[in-house]
Scaffold this active site. Structure first.
Site, PDB file in Angstrom:
ATOM      1  N   TYR A  15      47.877 -55.119 -44.365  1.00 29.63           N
ATOM      2  CA  TYR A  15      48.651 -56.367 -45.142  1.00 29.63           C
ATOM      3  C   TYR A  15      48.630 -57.251 -44.777  1.00 29.63           C
ATOM      4  O   TYR A  15      48.870 -58.225 -45.376  1.00 29.63           O
ATOM      5  CB  TYR A  15      48.732 -55.326 -46.364  1.00 29.63           C
ATOM      6  CG  TYR A  15      47.968 -54.308 -46.789  1.00 29.63           C
ATOM      7  CD1 TYR A  15      46.584 -54.482 -46.997  1.00 29.63           C
ATOM      8  CD2 TYR A  15      48.066 -53.051 -46.318  1.00 29.63           C
ATOM      9  CE1 TYR A  15      46.328 -52.897 -47.665  1.00 29.63           C
ATOM     10  CE2 TYR A  15      46.899 -52.017 -46.474  1.00 29.63           C
ATOM     11  CZ  TYR A  15      46.079 -51.946 -46.798  1.00 29.63           C
ATOM     12  OH  TYR A  15      45.732 -50.544 -47.995  1.00 29.63           O
ATOM     13  N   HIS A  20      47.281 -60.819 -50.630  1.00 27.33           N
ATOM     14  CA  HIS A  20      48.263 -59.928 -51.837  1.00 27.33           C
ATOM     15  C   HIS A  20      49.712 -59.748 -51.801  1.00 27.33           C
ATOM     16  O   HIS A  20      50.401 -59.164 -51.950  1.00 27.33           O
ATOM     17  CB  HIS A  20      47.128 -57.955 -52.515  1.00 27.33           C
ATOM     18  CG  HIS A  20      47.793 -57.870 -52.789  1.00 27.33           C
ATOM     19  ND1 HIS A  20      47.166 -57.841 -53.967  1.00 27.33           N
ATOM     20  CD2 HIS A  20      47.403 -56.136 -52.748  1.00 27.33           C
ATOM     21  CE1 HIS A  20      47.834 -57.002 -55.249  1.00 27.33           C
ATOM     22  NE2 HIS A  20      47.608 -55.621 -54.398  1.00 27.33           N
ATOM     23  N   TYR A  64      53.532 -49.377 -52.196  1.00 25.53           N
ATOM     24  CA  TYR A  64      52.493 -50.367 -52.451  1.00 25.53           C
ATOM     25  C   TYR A  64      52.610 -50.933 -53.528  1.00 25.53           C
ATOM     26  O   TYR A  64      52.710 -50.158 -54.085  1.00 25.53           O
ATOM     27  CB  TYR A  64      51.108 -49.039 -51.826  1.00 25.53           C
ATOM     28  CG  TYR A  64      50.720 -48.978 -50.314  1.00 25.53           C
ATOM     29  CD1 TYR A  64      50.208 -49.471 -49.919  1.00 25.53           C
ATOM     30  CD2 TYR A  64      51.270 -47.519 -50.041  1.00 25.53           C
ATOM     31  CE1 TYR A  64      50.137 -49.145 -48.570  1.00 25.53           C
ATOM     32  CE2 TYR A  64      51.213 -47.474 -48.534  1.00 25.53           C
ATOM     33  CZ  TYR A  64      50.643 -47.730 -47.935  1.00 25.53           C
ATOM     34  OH  TYR A  64      50.229 -47.504 -46.558  1.00 25.53           O
ATOM     35  N   ASN A  66      50.589 -51.152 -55.979  1.00 24.40           N
ATOM     36  CA  ASN A  66      50.299 -50.054 -56.906  1.00 24.40           C
ATOM     37  C   ASN A  66      51.109 -49.303 -57.651  1.00 24.40           C
ATOM     38  O   ASN A  66      51.503 -48.375 -58.777  1.00 24.40           O
ATOM     39  CB  ASN A  66      48.849 -49.238 -57.664  1.00 24.40           C
ATOM     40  CG  ASN A  66      47.731 -50.244 -56.902  1.00 24.40           C
ATOM     41  OD1 ASN A  66      48.113 -51.686 -57.189  1.00 24.40           O
ATOM     42  ND2 ASN A  66      46.326 -49.331 -56.438  1.00 24.40           N
ATOM     43  N   ASN A 112      47.292 -54.671 -61.268  1.00 21.33           N
ATOM     44  CA  ASN A 112      48.128 -52.914 -60.656  1.00 21.33           C
ATOM     45  C   ASN A 112      49.739 -52.888 -60.398  1.00 21.33           C
ATOM     46  O   ASN A 112      50.035 -51.764 -61.428  1.00 21.33           O
ATOM     47  CB  ASN A 112      47.129 -52.052 -59.873  1.00 21.33           C
ATOM     48  CG  ASN A 112      45.817 -52.110 -60.569  1.00 21.33           C
ATOM     49  OD1 ASN A 112      45.708 -51.639 -61.500  1.00 21.33           O
ATOM     50  ND2 ASN A 112      45.121 -51.848 -59.712  1.00 21.33           N
TER      51      ASN A 112
END
Length: 187
Positions: A15, A20, A64, A66, A112
């Site tokens: 990531y 993101h 994370y 979310n 989210n």
């Protein structure tokens, strides 16, 4: 006076430096500029620095995106930081690439991470700095776009936009939310 600046992103090599993870990248840039290292702590990595009499606590949750609310809530309580001194830094599909938009509060707009923070805190009355990642992707490819790497054109412009985000964060803590919004939201 303490401020909690939380950059949203996902942990893990796969990531790193994706759209993101722009929240992580912005906090990393501030830390590098200030000569700081992040320490791994409960619910994330944290560092702090002093600027114009304020203490900025930079948090990169390890929950994370979310599940970011858990880290935000924990560190707000631990450091006794009220919601008006919380700033969430995140990616935004609805804004064109590099657009920086500071808001006092608002809906999660389908993000989210914000959705979870709103659920855990029980409100959405906190500032957020949205970094536009654009929505130039084929239908059905939103996840690939969000979790994808920057194009070469975007990557070339990224350092200047990240630097501007750092200026906005410092202004948030020194001149206040309203003045920072009027000074920076159209740049």
């Amino acid at each position: 006076m303490k401020y909690l600046i939380t950059g949203l992103g996902n942990i893990g090599k796969e990531y790193e430096h994706t759209r993101h993870n722009i929240g992580f990248d912005i906090l990393d840039a501030i830390a590098k500029q200030e000569g700081l290292d992040f320490d791994d702590v409960r619910y994330g990595a944290i560092t702090e620095y002093k600027y114009k009499g304020r203490i900025f606590i930079l948090l990169k949750p390890n929950t994370y995106v979310n599940l970011s609310g858990r880290a935000v809530n924990y560190w707000m309580k631990k450091e006794k930081i009220p919601a008006e001194r919380l700033l969430i830094v995140l990616d935004d599909l609805a804004l064109s690439f590099g657009t920086l938009r500071l808001r006092a509060k608002g809906s999660d707009a389908g993000h989210n991470g914000l959705k979870n923070i709103n659920q855990v805190l029980g409100h959405n009355n906190y500032a957020r700095l949205r970094f536009g990642i654009g929505n130039d992707f084929p239908r059905g490819r939103q996840i690939e776009h969000v979790l994808g790497r920057w194009s070469s054109d975007e990557a070339a412009q990224l350092p200047e936009r990240i630097e501007m985000a750092g200026e906005i964060i410092k202004a948030f803590g020194t001149i206040g939310l309203a003045q920072t919004m009027s000074q920076y939201n159209n740049k």
